[in-house]
Design a protein around this motif. Structure first.
Motif, PDB file in Angstrom:
ATOM      1  N   PHE A 123     -33.038 -13.761 -22.992  1.00 38.27           N
ATOM      2  CA  PHE A 123     -33.168 -14.893 -22.084  1.00 38.27           C
ATOM      3  C   PHE A 123     -33.317 -14.350 -20.680  1.00 38.27           C
ATOM      4  CE2 PHE A 123     -31.120 -18.173 -19.344  1.00 38.27           C
ATOM      5  CZ  PHE A 123     -32.092 -19.153 -19.511  1.00 38.27           C
ATOM      6  N   ASP A 124     -34.364 -14.746 -19.999  1.00 35.56           N
ATOM      7  CA  ASP A 124     -34.605 -14.337 -18.618  1.00 35.56           C
ATOM      8  C   ASP A 124     -34.002 -15.407 -17.711  1.00 35.56           C
ATOM      9  OD1 ASP A 124     -35.640 -13.874 -16.028  1.00 35.56           O
ATOM     10  OD2 ASP A 124     -37.425 -12.923 -16.870  1.00 35.56           O
ATOM     11  N   VAL A 125     -32.855 -15.118 -17.144  1.00 32.99           N
ATOM     12  CA  VAL A 125     -32.152 -16.081 -16.301  1.00 32.99           C
ATOM     13  C   VAL A 125     -33.012 -16.478 -15.101  1.00 32.99           C
ATOM     14  CG1 VAL A 125     -30.098 -16.462 -14.882  1.00 32.99           C
ATOM     15  CG2 VAL A 125     -29.909 -15.199 -17.009  1.00 32.99           C
ATOM     16  N   GLY A 126     -33.782 -15.540 -14.583  1.00 39.91           N
ATOM     17  CA  GLY A 126     -34.593 -15.793 -13.398  1.00 39.91           C
ATOM     18  C   GLY A 126     -35.597 -16.917 -13.563  1.00 39.91           C
ATOM     19  N   ASN A 127     -36.237 -16.995 -14.736  1.00 37.80           N
ATOM     20  CA  ASN A 127     -37.239 -18.040 -14.939  1.00 37.80           C
ATOM     21  C   ASN A 127     -36.853 -19.029 -16.042  1.00 37.80           C
ATOM     22  OD1 ASN A 127     -37.872 -16.753 -17.366  1.00 37.80           O
ATOM     23  ND2 ASN A 127     -39.643 -15.696 -16.521  1.00 37.80           N
ATOM     24  N   GLY A 128     -35.670 -18.870 -16.642  1.00 39.69           N
ATOM     25  CA  GLY A 128     -35.204 -19.803 -17.662  1.00 39.69           C
ATOM     26  C   GLY A 128     -35.969 -19.733 -18.972  1.00 39.69           C
ATOM     27  N   ARG A 129     -36.612 -18.591 -19.253  1.00 41.80           N
ATOM     28  CA  ARG A 129     -37.439 -18.465 -20.455  1.00 41.80           C
ATOM     29  C   ARG A 129     -36.799 -17.570 -21.511  1.00 41.80           C
ATOM     30  NH1 ARG A 129     -43.380 -17.251 -17.818  1.00 41.80           N
ATOM     31  NH2 ARG A 129     -43.694 -19.307 -16.910  1.00 41.80           N
TER      32      ARG A 129
END
Length: 170
Positions: A123-129
Motif C-alpha cells: 500500500f502506497d500511503v502517499g497516493n492511497g494505492r
C-alpha cells in the motif's frame, strides 16, 4: 578425543550457520488495517478475502479478520499480510502459513508469504494505492461480481482510505 570434539564443534558451527542463512518470515508492522475504496460499491467498499484467497469488495466490518491486513516487510520488501486464516477444502496450501497479498500476473490474491515466484503487493500511503512491488500494476476497481480488477500500467488505480483496527484472531 580431540578429533571427536573437533567434529562436534564443526557440526555445531554448520548448524548455526544454516540457521543464520534461512530467510526470516514477514515482520508485521504496528498497525492492522481495513482498506476502504474511495468511490467503491456503495455499502460494500472494503476489501475482503474469500475462502479461496480472492480479493472482493464487501461491507466494512472492522472486526472481521477477513477484512484486515497488516503492512509489513519480508527482507526489506513491503508486503500486506492477510489476517484471516484459511481452511484445507479451499486453500490447503495456506493452512498454518502466513498469507501475503501477491500478484500472480493476472490478479491480486492471498498467497503463501514464503513463495518467491510472485510479486508482493504493498500500500502506497502517499497516493492511497494498492500496487505490486516491482511492477507497474495496481488494483483498479471491481467487476460485476465484486472481484478485483487489475490495471497494468497504473492508469486507472483505485484509491483507498485506511482505518487502523484491533486485530481479530483468524
Amino acid at each position: 578425543m580431540k578429533f571427536t570434539t573437533g567434529l562436534a564443534l564443526l557440526s555445531a558451527l554448520a548448524t548455526s550457520t544454516a540457521q543464520i542463512l534461512v530467510p526470516p518470515g514477514p515482520v508485521k508492522g504496528p498497525n492492522t488495517l481495513v482498506f476502504k475504496q474511495i468511490g467503491g460499491i456503495p455499502n460494500n467498499e472494503c476489501l475482503t478475502f474469500t475462502n479461496s484467497g480472492e480479493i472482493v469488495q464487501a461491507a466494512c466490518a472492522w472486526t472481521h479478520a477477513d477484512r484486515q491486513v497488516t503492512p509489513g516487510k519480508i527482507l526489506g520488501t513491503d508486503v500486506l499480510i492477510v489476517q484471516r486464516g484459511f481452511a484445507a477444502p479451499f486453500r490447503g496450501d495456506l493452512v498454518g502459513k502466513t498469507a501475503c497479498v501477491a500478484f500472480n500476473e493476472t490478479t491480486f490474491r492471498a498467497e503463501d508469504c514464503s513463495r518467491n515466484d510472485l510479486l508482493f503487493v504493498r500500500f502506497d500511503v502517499g497516493n492511497g494505492r494498492i500496487q505490486a512491488n516491482g511492477a507497474p500494476v495496481c488494483l483498479s476497481g471491481y467487476d460485476s461480481k465484486a472481484f478485483v480488477k487489475i490495471d497494468v500500467g497504473l492508469q486507472r488505480c483505485s484509491q483507498f482510505t485506511i482505518t487502523a483496527v484491533a486485530p481479530t484472531r483468524p
